[in-house]
Enzyme design. Structure first.
Site, PDB file in Angstrom:
ATOM      1  N   SER A 153       5.276  -6.905   7.327  1.00 28.04           N
ATOM      2  CA  SER A 153       3.828  -7.056   7.449  1.00 28.04           C
ATOM      3  C   SER A 153       3.363  -8.234   6.604  1.00 28.04           C
ATOM      4  O   SER A 153       3.932  -8.514   5.544  1.00 28.04           O
ATOM      5  CB  SER A 153       3.108  -5.780   6.986  1.00 28.04           C
ATOM      6  OG  SER A 153       1.704  -5.988   6.929  1.00 28.04           O
ATOM      7  N   TYR A 166       2.331  -0.250   0.310  1.00 25.02           N
ATOM      8  CA  TYR A 166       2.717  -0.762   1.632  1.00 25.02           C
ATOM      9  C   TYR A 166       3.267  -2.183   1.529  1.00 25.02           C
ATOM     10  O   TYR A 166       4.297  -2.518   2.129  1.00 25.02           O
ATOM     11  CB  TYR A 166       1.493  -0.709   2.537  1.00 25.02           C
ATOM     12  CG  TYR A 166       1.701  -1.171   3.954  1.00 25.02           C
ATOM     13  CD1 TYR A 166       2.426  -0.398   4.860  1.00 25.02           C
ATOM     14  CD2 TYR A 166       1.129  -2.364   4.402  1.00 25.02           C
ATOM     15  CE1 TYR A 166       2.583  -0.811   6.174  1.00 25.02           C
ATOM     16  CE2 TYR A 166       1.286  -2.786   5.712  1.00 25.02           C
ATOM     17  CZ  TYR A 166       2.016  -2.008   6.594  1.00 25.02           C
ATOM     18  OH  TYR A 166       2.175  -2.418   7.897  1.00 25.02           O
ATOM     19  N   LYS A 170       7.014  -3.404   2.493  1.00 25.67           N
ATOM     20  CA  LYS A 170       7.198  -4.344   3.593  1.00 25.67           C
ATOM     21  C   LYS A 170       7.882  -5.630   3.148  1.00 25.67           C
ATOM     22  O   LYS A 170       8.691  -6.201   3.899  1.00 25.67           O
ATOM     23  CB  LYS A 170       5.852  -4.651   4.253  1.00 25.67           C
ATOM     24  CG  LYS A 170       5.298  -3.501   5.084  1.00 25.67           C
ATOM     25  CD  LYS A 170       6.285  -3.065   6.154  1.00 25.67           C
ATOM     26  CE  LYS A 170       5.688  -2.128   7.185  1.00 25.67           C
ATOM     27  NZ  LYS A 170       6.685  -1.676   8.182  1.00 25.67           N
TER      28      LYS A 170
END
Length: 305
Positions: A153, A166, A170
């Site tokens: 991401s 997150y 990622k």
């Protein structure tokens, strides 16, 4: 999409009950692959919920003449992840492709993030990617072929507010993918990442309160999950036999190749460095090349077309 591109291959797609994962599973089936649909049927935050999204994906594949099976095992546990690979072998007799797409979100500003917020996201994204990949690696090594496609991401590649868990997971996935590519190239195993852009369950929690936020959400809604599927199919196919260790992005009709960190500027002192000379000599020389404290939405500031 060519029905022969993945003919005879078996693909595992995690988190394939909806969104990007579903579209990748559907596209791989249309390209000729038999697909193991992995989805635990959890909510965006990872909690269990009713319904069978994996069954819906399977039904669509079968209605289109494809072949699919379902796994509801979690990627976030070593033994359970190995069961996913075993399920593919039991149903189809082989595994050629692994797409690590399963994910959850627990967005919160860093100084309010709890240990559970952190570990739950790391467990699904980073640990899950390792667990499933490691289970498939034994199969790939024995057959001397295989392709990994991992979802990263721009939240990790560039940055974003309220996503320390997150983003860390990622960006960690990109390093994991590069390591897999380095370690397994001798076995003709490839490993690449995609940073997908799409309006899906994973982005539906983005706040839309200010005019700027609302405008961003409207741009995101134009980027449907299926736009990421052709790149995933390509990377999984023999057409990408010379592509490994790379990070790509798919944004509407745009494709990106991302760079990996490299030294961009250096300074040297024959006498070595002290904190004082770093402040007076090194800092002025390096500061003009500092990376800005920007976010993904600021880097990708133009409207997708």
């Amino acid at each position: 999409m060519s029905e022969s591109l993945l003919h005879g291959k078996v693909a595992i797609v995690t988190g394939a009950g909806g969104g990007i994962g579903r579209e990748i599973a559907l596209a791989m089936a249309l390209a000729g692959a038999r697909v193991l649909i992995n989805d635990i049927g959890a909510s965006l935050g990872g909690e269990g919920q009713s319904g069978t999204p994996a069954q819906q994906t399977k039904l669509i594949i079968e209605q289109r003449g494809g072949e699919a099976a379902i796994s509801t095992d979690s990627v976030a546990d070593w033994a359970s992840a190995r069961s996913i690979v075993t399920a593919a072998l039991d149903h189809f007799g082989r595994v050629d492709i692994v797409v690590n797409n399963a994910g959850i979100l627990r967005d919160t500003i860093f100084h309010k993030m709890t240990p559970e917020d952190w570990t739950s996201v790391i467990n699904v994204h980073l640990n899950g990617t390792f667990f499933v990949s490691r289970a498939a690696a034994d199969v790939f090594r024995k057959q001397e072929s295989g392709a990994f496609v991992h979802m990263t991401s721009t939240s990790g590649l560039i940055g974003n507010f309220g996503q320390a868990n997150y983003a860390a997971a990622k960006l960690g996935i990109t390093a994991l993918s590069k390591s897999i590519a380095l370690d397994m190239t001798r076995y003709n195993v490839r490993s690449n990442c995609i940073a997908p852009f799409a309006w899906s369950r994973m982005t539906s929690s983005i706040p839309a309160e200010t005019p700027e936020q609302k405008a961003r959400v409207e741009r995101l809604k134009q980027m449907t999950p299926d736009k990421n599927a052709p790149l995933a199919v390509f990377l999984a196919s023999d057409a990408a036999k010379d592509v490994t260790g790379q990070v790509f992005g798919a944004r509407m009709n745009e494709l990106f190749l991302f760079s990996s960190p490299r030294p961009i500027r250096s300074v040297h002192s024959a006498e070595g460095w002290t904190p004082e000379t770093i402040a007076t000599r090194a800092l002025p020389a390096l500061q003009s090349s500092f990376m800005p404290l920007d976010r993904s939405g600021e880097v990708f500031s133009w409207d997708p077309v």
